[in-house]
Design a protein around this motif. Structure first.
Motif, PDB file in Angstrom:
ATOM      1  N   LEU A 165       0.828  -1.209   0.000  1.00 24.52           N
ATOM      2  CA  LEU A 165       0.000   0.000   0.000  1.00 24.52           C
ATOM      3  C   LEU A 165       0.866   1.264   0.000  1.00 24.52           C
ATOM      4  O   LEU A 165       0.619   2.194  -0.775  1.00 24.52           O
ATOM      5  CB  LEU A 165      -0.921  -0.004   1.229  1.00 24.52           C
ATOM      6  N   TYR A 166       1.885   1.293   0.852  1.00 26.22           N
ATOM      7  CA  TYR A 166       2.748   2.474   0.928  1.00 26.22           C
ATOM      8  C   TYR A 166       3.431   2.720  -0.417  1.00 26.22           C
ATOM      9  O   TYR A 166       3.554   3.856  -0.887  1.00 26.22           O
ATOM     10  CB  TYR A 166       3.832   2.313   2.010  1.00 26.22           C
ATOM     11  N   ASP A 167       3.886   1.644  -1.025  1.00 25.87           N
ATOM     12  CA  ASP A 167       4.547   1.737  -2.324  1.00 25.87           C
ATOM     13  C   ASP A 167       3.593   2.337  -3.364  1.00 25.87           C
ATOM     14  O   ASP A 167       3.972   3.191  -4.173  1.00 25.87           O
ATOM     15  CB  ASP A 167       4.992   0.321  -2.732  1.00 25.87           C
ATOM     16  N   THR A 168       2.340   1.880  -3.323  1.00 24.52           N
ATOM     17  CA  THR A 168       1.333   2.367  -4.269  1.00 24.52           C
ATOM     18  C   THR A 168       1.028   3.844  -4.055  1.00 24.52           C
ATOM     19  O   THR A 168       0.990   4.630  -5.008  1.00 24.52           O
ATOM     20  CB  THR A 168       0.036   1.533  -4.112  1.00 24.52           C
ATOM     21  N   PHE A 169       0.834   4.227  -2.797  1.00 27.28           N
ATOM     22  CA  PHE A 169       0.519   5.634  -2.518  1.00 27.28           C
ATOM     23  C   PHE A 169       1.711   6.543  -2.823  1.00 27.28           C
ATOM     24  O   PHE A 169       1.541   7.689  -3.245  1.00 27.28           O
ATOM     25  CB  PHE A 169       0.051   5.806  -1.064  1.00 27.28           C
ATOM     26  N   ARG A 170       2.941   6.019  -2.601  1.00 33.22           N
ATOM     27  CA  ARG A 170       4.112   6.820  -2.956  1.00 33.22           C
ATOM     28  C   ARG A 170       4.134   7.085  -4.459  1.00 33.22           C
ATOM     29  O   ARG A 170       4.351   8.203  -4.915  1.00 33.22           O
ATOM     30  CB  ARG A 170       5.416   6.143  -2.521  1.00 33.22           C
ATOM     31  N   LYS A 171       3.857   6.049  -5.230  1.00 29.65           N
ATOM     32  CA  LYS A 171       3.858   6.225  -6.687  1.00 29.65           C
ATOM     33  C   LYS A 171       2.737   7.162  -7.137  1.00 29.65           C
ATOM     34  O   LYS A 171       2.905   7.942  -8.070  1.00 29.65           O
ATOM     35  CB  LYS A 171       3.755   4.872  -7.373  1.00 29.65           C
ATOM     36  N   ALA A 172       1.600   7.103  -6.448  1.00 35.92           N
ATOM     37  CA  ALA A 172       0.498   8.035  -6.767  1.00 35.92           C
ATOM     38  C   ALA A 172       0.925   9.466  -6.468  1.00 35.92           C
ATOM     39  O   ALA A 172       0.646  10.383  -7.242  1.00 35.92           O
ATOM     40  CB  ALA A 172      -0.753   7.675  -5.971  1.00 35.92           C
ATOM     41  N   ALA A 173       1.633   9.640  -5.336  1.00 35.99           N
ATOM     42  CA  ALA A 173       2.082  10.987  -4.952  1.00 35.99           C
ATOM     43  C   ALA A 173       3.082  11.524  -5.968  1.00 35.99           C
ATOM     44  O   ALA A 173       3.093  12.708  -6.292  1.00 35.99           O
ATOM     45  CB  ALA A 173       2.705  10.959  -3.553  1.00 35.99           C
ATOM     46  N   GLU A 174       3.926  10.645  -6.481  1.00 35.57           N
ATOM     47  CA  GLU A 174       4.965  11.072  -7.429  1.00 35.57           C
ATOM     48  C   GLU A 174       4.441  11.237  -8.860  1.00 35.57           C
ATOM     49  O   GLU A 174       5.121  11.799  -9.704  1.00 35.57           O
ATOM     50  CB  GLU A 174       6.117  10.060  -7.421  1.00 35.57           C
ATOM     51  N   SER A 175       3.235  10.741  -9.115  1.00 35.77           N
ATOM     52  CA  SER A 175       2.692  10.806 -10.474  1.00 35.77           C
ATOM     53  C   SER A 175       2.147  12.206 -10.761  1.00 35.77           C
ATOM     54  O   SER A 175       1.865  12.981  -9.855  1.00 35.77           O
ATOM     55  CB  SER A 175       1.565   9.789 -10.644  1.00 35.77           C
ATOM     56  N   TYR A 176       2.016  12.506 -12.039  1.00 36.91           N
ATOM     57  CA  TYR A 176       1.420  13.786 -12.431  1.00 36.91           C
ATOM     58  C   TYR A 176       0.477  13.548 -13.600  1.00 36.91           C
ATOM     59  O   TYR A 176       0.861  12.989 -14.621  1.00 36.91           O
ATOM     60  CB  TYR A 176       2.522  14.782 -12.826  1.00 36.91           C
ATOM     61  N   ASP A 177      -0.778  13.926 -13.413  1.00 35.94           N
ATOM     62  CA  ASP A 177      -1.773  13.773 -14.488  1.00 35.94           C
ATOM     63  C   ASP A 177      -1.918  12.338 -15.001  1.00 35.94           C
ATOM     64  O   ASP A 177      -2.122  12.118 -16.188  1.00 35.94           O
ATOM     65  CB  ASP A 177      -1.444  14.695 -15.671  1.00 35.94           C
ATOM     66  N   ALA A 178      -1.813  11.360 -14.098  1.00 37.43           N
ATOM     67  CA  ALA A 178      -1.943   9.957 -14.515  1.00 37.43           C
ATOM     68  C   ALA A 178      -3.408   9.587 -14.767  1.00 37.43           C
ATOM     69  O   ALA A 178      -3.705   8.643 -15.494  1.00 37.43           O
ATOM     70  CB  ALA A 178      -1.361   9.036 -13.452  1.00 37.43           C
ATOM     71  N   PHE A 179      -4.312  10.343 -14.171  1.00 35.51           N
ATOM     72  CA  PHE A 179      -5.740  10.048 -14.325  1.00 35.51           C
ATOM     73  C   PHE A 179      -6.342  10.965 -15.370  1.00 35.51           C
ATOM     74  O   PHE A 179      -5.789  12.024 -15.673  1.00 35.51           O
ATOM     75  CB  PHE A 179      -6.460  10.242 -12.989  1.00 35.51           C
ATOM     76  N   PRO A 180      -7.502  10.589 -15.908  1.00 34.91           N
ATOM     77  CA  PRO A 180      -8.171  11.491 -16.844  1.00 34.91           C
ATOM     78  C   PRO A 180      -8.365  12.857 -16.180  1.00 34.91           C
ATOM     79  O   PRO A 180      -8.531  12.940 -14.962  1.00 34.91           O
ATOM     80  CB  PRO A 180      -9.531  10.825 -17.071  1.00 34.91           C
ATOM     81  N   LYS A 181      -8.360  13.905 -16.984  1.00 35.09           N
ATOM     82  CA  LYS A 181      -8.382  15.276 -16.464  1.00 35.09           C
ATOM     83  C   LYS A 181      -9.425  15.523 -15.381  1.00 35.09           C
ATOM     84  O   LYS A 181      -9.135  16.147 -14.363  1.00 35.09           O
ATOM     85  CB  LYS A 181      -8.630  16.258 -17.618  1.00 35.09           C
ATOM     86  N   PHE A 182     -10.655  15.042 -15.589  1.00 32.54           N
ATOM     87  CA  PHE A 182     -11.710  15.380 -14.623  1.00 32.54           C
ATOM     88  C   PHE A 182     -11.468  14.763 -13.249  1.00 32.54           C
ATOM     89  O   PHE A 182     -11.926  15.266 -12.243  1.00 32.54           O
ATOM     90  CB  PHE A 182     -13.092  14.961 -15.137  1.00 32.54           C
ATOM     91  N   ALA A 183     -10.682  13.655 -13.200  1.00 35.27           N
ATOM     92  CA  ALA A 183     -10.506  12.953 -11.928  1.00 35.27           C
ATOM     93  C   ALA A 183      -9.856  13.839 -10.871  1.00 35.27           C
ATOM     94  O   ALA A 183     -10.202  13.768  -9.699  1.00 35.27           O
ATOM     95  CB  ALA A 183      -9.691  11.684 -12.136  1.00 35.27           C
TER      96      ALA A 183
END
Ligand SMILES: [Zn+2]
Length: 338
Positions: A128-146
């Protein structure tokens, strides 16, 4: 041009995509806002009752309930069982590695009061921590409205919950999944899922996970393909009864305190149950320049569930530095010095 705030809600002209009509002073959401009338709400509630009558008693449970232990989800479970005492409910609480002790205590208590079964969905903290870290480091990975609906971290977390609840519902032959979204969060009160839609949303989430560097080959976060293949004909429906009920934060809290729900001690007004929330907001603000709850709270203000003053206060409130630091440490992320 200086920032203009919508006269009705809290959206302002600095937010990407938001323009304020200078003549009316409203944003385009407020200009086109058409809430459900009392009559329409009544019709939806009658329809939900009819569905309960028709499909209950067929699976291991009648309802799989998404329980965070926070005030809205605790209240909705309480009222759901008060209005429909015949429902057999399995309440699922996702332990995302940041869940507060108070939230677990409240969730278990509300299950006991309402006679619902409690199930805690757990996963290894490291994953879980690994996943949330990658989410924090991502930029615009989700469709714009998300990103207007929630932070990247919260989007990941809520989608995992949705995927796993759908999976549980199929495996246990449960006809309904219930969430505690308010009218301001403007969901459709009744969503009938189809096998094709479930498959589509599963594959879309898989792609999003891959974008941030997660390859979920064990389908820990995704509805298992095998489960979808076994799905014959009817798929579960998602219901949002809270958006059909009269709602005010004060009334919800009053009811909960009466039945023994305890307000959590966490210093974060946007989440009463998750210790990752402050960091998720901080991360979103750093990346995108606006508070991830802005649209959510604007919806609550627009629908009259929250006052405009309170809404503005919530999105401008200082985030808790100790909570941000604690979460960053768990995620092994360095914070910028302020
Ligand atoms: Zn507005």
């Amino acid at each position: 041009m200086s920032k203009v705030v919508c006269k009705k809600c809290i959206l302002d002209s600095d937010i990407p995509g938001i323009t304020i009509n200078m003549e009316t002073g409203f944003c385009h959401f407020c200009e086109t806002y058409a809430p459900l009338s009392l009559q329409e709400k009544g019709e939806y509630l009658a329809k939900i009752e009819e569905l309960f009558e028709k499909h209950r008693g067929k699976g291991n449970y009648d309802v799989i309930y998404a329980l965070s232990g926070g005030k809205d989800s605790s209240y909705t479970l309480y009222k759901l069982k008060k209005d429909y005492p015949f429902l057999k409910v399995l309440a699922v609480q996702f332990n995302n590695g940041f869940i507060s002790e108070g939230a677990v205590k409240n969730a278990k208590k509300i299950c006991k009061i309402t006679g619902s079964d409690y199930y805690q969905l757990t996963m290894q903290n490291k994953i879980l921590y690994d996943t949330f870290r990658k989410a924090a480091e991502s930029y615009d990975a989700f469709p714009k409205f998300a990103k207007y609906r929630a932070s990247d971290i919260c989007n990941i977390c809520i989608t995992i919950i949705k995927q796993k609840l759908i999976e549980q519902a199929i495996v246990q032959k449960v006809p309904f999944i219930v969430f505690a979204f308010t009218a301001g969060q403007s969901p459709n009160p009744i969503i009938n899922l189809s096998p094709n839609f479930i498959k589509w949303s599963r594959n879309m989430f898989e792609t999003q996970l891959q974008k941030i560097g997660i390859h979920d080959k064990d389908e820990l976060f995704l509805v298992k393909n095998k489960v979808i293949e076994d799905l014959e004909g009817s798929a579960p429906s998602i219901l949002h009864p809270l958006c059909l009920w009269e709602y005010s934060e004060d009334k919800v809290l009053e009811t909960l305190l009466e039945i023994g729900w305890e307000p959590p001690g966490i210093n974060d007004s946007n989440s009463t149950n998750c210790t990752l929330n402050s960091f998720a907001c901080y991360n979103h603000l750093e990346k995108y320049g606006f508070h991830p709850y802005t649209f959510d709270i604007a919806g609550l203000v627009r629908s009259g569930e929250m006052s405009r003053e309170e809404g503005l206060e919530k999105i401008n409130q200082e985030l808790s530095r100790p909570l941000i630091e604690e979460a960053a440490k768990k995620l092994k992320l360095n914070l910028k010095e302020d």
